[in-house]
Design a protein around this motif. Sequence first.
Motif, PDB file in Angstrom:
ATOM      1  N   LEU A 126      17.951 122.725  20.865  1.00 29.45           N
ATOM      2  CA  LEU A 126      17.344 121.461  21.419  1.00 29.45           C
ATOM      3  C   LEU A 126      16.639 122.098  22.784  1.00 29.45           C
ATOM      4  O   LEU A 126      17.170 122.465  23.476  1.00 29.45           O
ATOM      5  N   LEU A 127      15.469 121.392  22.746  1.00 26.89           N
ATOM      6  CA  LEU A 127      14.800 121.427  24.127  1.00 26.89           C
ATOM      7  C   LEU A 127      14.314 120.135  24.654  1.00 26.89           C
ATOM      8  O   LEU A 127      13.635 119.453  23.815  1.00 26.89           O
ATOM      9  N   ILE A 128      14.412 119.917  25.647  1.00 30.95           N
ATOM     10  CA  ILE A 128      14.117 118.473  26.408  1.00 30.95           C
ATOM     11  C   ILE A 128      13.575 118.767  27.848  1.00 30.95           C
ATOM     12  O   ILE A 128      14.193 119.524  28.542  1.00 30.95           O
ATOM     13  N   TYR A 129      12.466 118.170  27.943  1.00 25.95           N
ATOM     14  CA  TYR A 129      11.338 118.547  29.183  1.00 25.95           C
ATOM     15  C   TYR A 129      11.455 117.191  29.829  1.00 25.95           C
ATOM     16  O   TYR A 129      10.879 116.302  29.421  1.00 25.95           O
ATOM     17  N   SER A 130      12.077 117.120  31.097  1.00 21.26           N
ATOM     18  CA  SER A 130      12.058 115.751  31.886  1.00 21.26           C
ATOM     19  C   SER A 130      11.975 116.312  33.431  1.00 21.26           C
ATOM     20  O   SER A 130      12.449 117.290  33.839  1.00 21.26           O
ATOM     21  N   GLN A 131      11.380 115.171  34.170  1.00 20.09           N
ATOM     22  CA  GLN A 131      11.698 115.374  35.579  1.00 20.09           C
ATOM     23  C   GLN A 131      12.829 114.623  36.159  1.00 20.09           C
ATOM     24  O   GLN A 131      13.007 114.747  37.288  1.00 20.09           O
ATOM     25  N   ASN A 132      13.653 113.823  35.471  1.00 21.20           N
ATOM     26  CA  ASN A 132      14.793 112.912  35.844  1.00 21.20           C
ATOM     27  C   ASN A 132      16.215 113.791  35.656  1.00 21.20           C
ATOM     28  O   ASN A 132      16.649 114.127  34.527  1.00 21.20           O
ATOM     29  N   VAL A 133      16.311 114.786  36.757  1.00 20.24           N
ATOM     30  CA  VAL A 133      17.536 115.482  36.391  1.00 20.24           C
ATOM     31  C   VAL A 133      18.872 114.774  36.313  1.00 20.24           C
ATOM     32  O   VAL A 133      19.935 115.444  35.516  1.00 20.24           O
ATOM     33  N   ASP A 134      19.120 113.763  36.788  1.00 18.05           N
ATOM     34  CA  ASP A 134      20.492 112.977  36.911  1.00 18.05           C
ATOM     35  C   ASP A 134      20.278 112.526  35.222  1.00 18.05           C
ATOM     36  O   ASP A 134      21.732 112.490  34.779  1.00 18.05           O
ATOM     37  N   LYS A 135      19.365 112.188  34.739  1.00 17.72           N
ATOM     38  CA  LYS A 135      19.514 111.601  33.533  1.00 17.72           C
ATOM     39  C   LYS A 135      19.993 112.716  32.406  1.00 17.72           C
ATOM     40  O   LYS A 135      20.591 112.776  31.347  1.00 17.72           O
ATOM     41  N   LEU A 136      19.450 114.055  32.696  1.00 16.37           N
ATOM     42  CA  LEU A 136      19.804 115.335  31.793  1.00 16.37           C
ATOM     43  C   LEU A 136      21.280 115.687  32.091  1.00 16.37           C
ATOM     44  O   LEU A 136      21.986 116.101  31.120  1.00 16.37           O
ATOM     45  N   ASN A 137      21.597 115.480  33.312  1.00 17.74           N
ATOM     46  CA  ASN A 137      23.010 116.114  33.716  1.00 17.74           C
ATOM     47  C   ASN A 137      24.066 115.097  33.043  1.00 17.74           C
ATOM     48  O   ASN A 137      25.030 115.323  32.672  1.00 17.74           O
ATOM     49  N   SER A 138      23.767 113.604  32.759  1.00 15.96           N
ATOM     50  CA  SER A 138      24.753 112.839  32.223  1.00 15.96           C
ATOM     51  C   SER A 138      24.958 113.082  30.868  1.00 15.96           C
ATOM     52  O   SER A 138      25.589 112.933  29.978  1.00 15.96           O
ATOM     53  N   LEU A 139      23.429 113.435  30.097  1.00 18.01           N
ATOM     54  CA  LEU A 139      23.277 113.619  29.008  1.00 18.01           C
ATOM     55  C   LEU A 139      24.270 115.066  28.539  1.00 18.01           C
ATOM     56  O   LEU A 139      24.948 114.884  27.559  1.00 18.01           O
ATOM     57  N   VAL A 140      23.921 115.994  29.403  1.00 17.10           N
ATOM     58  CA  VAL A 140      25.182 117.191  29.443  1.00 17.10           C
ATOM     59  C   VAL A 140      26.681 116.790  29.287  1.00 17.10           C
ATOM     60  O   VAL A 140      27.433 117.275  28.408  1.00 17.10           O
ATOM     61  N   LYS A 141      26.919 116.029  30.139  1.00 12.63           N
ATOM     62  CA  LYS A 141      28.309 115.338  30.210  1.00 12.63           C
ATOM     63  C   LYS A 141      28.617 114.808  28.920  1.00 12.63           C
ATOM     64  O   LYS A 141      29.960 114.947  28.381  1.00 12.63           O
ATOM     65  N   VAL A 142      27.721 113.919  28.375  1.00 15.42           N
ATOM     66  CA  VAL A 142      28.034 113.078  27.202  1.00 15.42           C
ATOM     67  C   VAL A 142      28.172 114.175  25.984  1.00 15.42           C
ATOM     68  O   VAL A 142      28.938 114.131  25.026  1.00 15.42           O
ATOM     69  N   LEU A 143      27.392 115.313  25.976  1.00 12.08           N
ATOM     70  CA  LEU A 143      27.304 116.161  24.695  1.00 12.08           C
ATOM     71  C   LEU A 143      28.549 117.027  24.899  1.00 12.08           C
ATOM     72  O   LEU A 143      28.988 117.733  23.706  1.00 12.08           O
ATOM     73  N   LYS A 144      29.285 117.106  26.015  1.00 12.12           N
ATOM     74  CA  LYS A 144      30.696 117.804  26.056  1.00 12.12           C
ATOM     75  C   LYS A 144      31.615 117.288  25.406  1.00 12.12           C
ATOM     76  O   LYS A 144      32.554 117.943  24.580  1.00 12.12           O
ATOM     77  N   ASN A 145      31.457 116.026  25.218  1.00  9.98           N
ATOM     78  CA  ASN A 145      32.354 115.283  24.397  1.00  9.98           C
ATOM     79  C   ASN A 145      32.353 115.662  22.788  1.00  9.98           C
ATOM     80  O   ASN A 145      33.683 115.607  22.200  1.00  9.98           O
ATOM     81  N   TYR A 146      31.237 116.028  22.248  1.00  3.49           N
ATOM     82  CA  TYR A 146      31.006 116.476  20.898  1.00  3.49           C
ATOM     83  C   TYR A 146      31.149 118.002  20.910  1.00  3.49           C
ATOM     84  O   TYR A 146      30.870 118.373  19.727  1.00  3.49           O
ATOM     85  N   LYS A 147      31.550 118.582  21.924  1.00  2.00           N
ATOM     86  CA  LYS A 147      31.645 120.274  21.861  1.00  2.00           C
ATOM     87  C   LYS A 147      30.209 120.892  21.719  1.00  2.00           C
ATOM     88  O   LYS A 147      30.102 121.727  21.077  1.00  2.00           O
ATOM     89  N   ILE A 148      29.369 120.410  22.406  1.00  4.55           N
ATOM     90  CA  ILE A 148      27.967 120.925  22.371  1.00  4.55           C
ATOM     91  C   ILE A 148      27.501 121.309  23.587  1.00  4.55           C
ATOM     92  O   ILE A 148      27.686 120.580  24.914  1.00  4.55           O
ATOM     93  N   SER A 149      27.433 122.714  23.845  1.00  3.36           N
ATOM     94  CA  SER A 149      27.287 123.263  25.176  1.00  3.36           C
ATOM     95  C   SER A 149      25.614 123.205  25.309  1.00  3.36           C
ATOM     96  O   SER A 149      24.935 123.688  24.696  1.00  3.36           O
ATOM     97  N   ALA A 150      25.588 122.735  26.597  1.00  2.70           N
ATOM     98  CA  ALA A 150      24.072 122.477  27.139  1.00  2.70           C
ATOM     99  C   ALA A 150      23.962 122.862  28.412  1.00  2.70           C
ATOM    100  O   ALA A 150      25.062 122.822  29.404  1.00  2.70           O
ATOM    101  N   SER A 151      22.763 123.308  29.013  1.00  5.04           N
ATOM    102  CA  SER A 151      22.471 123.574  30.284  1.00  5.04           C
ATOM    103  C   SER A 151      21.160 122.945  30.841  1.00  5.04           C
ATOM    104  O   SER A 151      20.266 122.909  30.017  1.00  5.04           O
ATOM    105  N   VAL A 152      21.152 122.626  31.992  1.00  6.89           N
ATOM    106  CA  VAL A 152      19.962 122.172  32.571  1.00  6.89           C
ATOM    107  C   VAL A 152      19.468 123.087  33.668  1.00  6.89           C
ATOM    108  O   VAL A 152      20.209 123.721  34.500  1.00  6.89           O
ATOM    109  N   LYS A 153      18.205 123.711  33.600  1.00  7.09           N
ATOM    110  CA  LYS A 153      17.629 124.626  34.525  1.00  7.09           C
ATOM    111  C   LYS A 153      16.125 124.068  34.935  1.00  7.09           C
ATOM    112  O   LYS A 153      15.461 123.264  33.934  1.00  7.09           O
TER     113      LYS A 153
END
Length: 159
Positions: A126-153
């Motif tokens: 999955l690739l998501i390009y966005s300028q809102n880093v807070d929204k991406l970080n909140s999505l990473v926290k939600v994805l951890k509930n489903y055991k999906i590892s994600a990183s924002v760079k």
Amino acid sequence: MQKIIKWFTPVVALGVAIFIVFFLISINSKVELGETQALTLESENNTTQSEKIWIDHFSQTQRKGYSYPVNEVYIKVDLDEQITKTITYKLKASLLDPYQTFCLKEELKQHKLKYFLKQDKKGMELLIYSQNVDKLNSLVKVLKNYKISASVKPYKEEY
């Protein structure tokens, strides 16, 4: 009914054969047309003369160069204005099974984010390009509930 169908095909074939025979006879008739002359183009001399006139006229024009059949557009760009840079972030997550993909798509619908799923032999990414880093970080926290590892760079374009 069967007798009509039985005789219909040979009757049609015979009719077509008779038509072809008469047609070939009419095409190949030996009627002589008398003395005929070969067709000649009488205006042959006129065309060569008119070509010379046209070429002479074209070469004697006063206008030099060639004018292209396009509209010219002039654009003024103000280069004194400072260009502000916006940082684009990239969220990257690897998906292994269909359940993770389903959960991810549902979360992306809730967050209203546009995404790109890239599938290859290793799995789905999955690739998501966005300028809102807070929204991406909140999505990473939600994805951890489903055991999906994600990183924002921060995203840098590669040319």
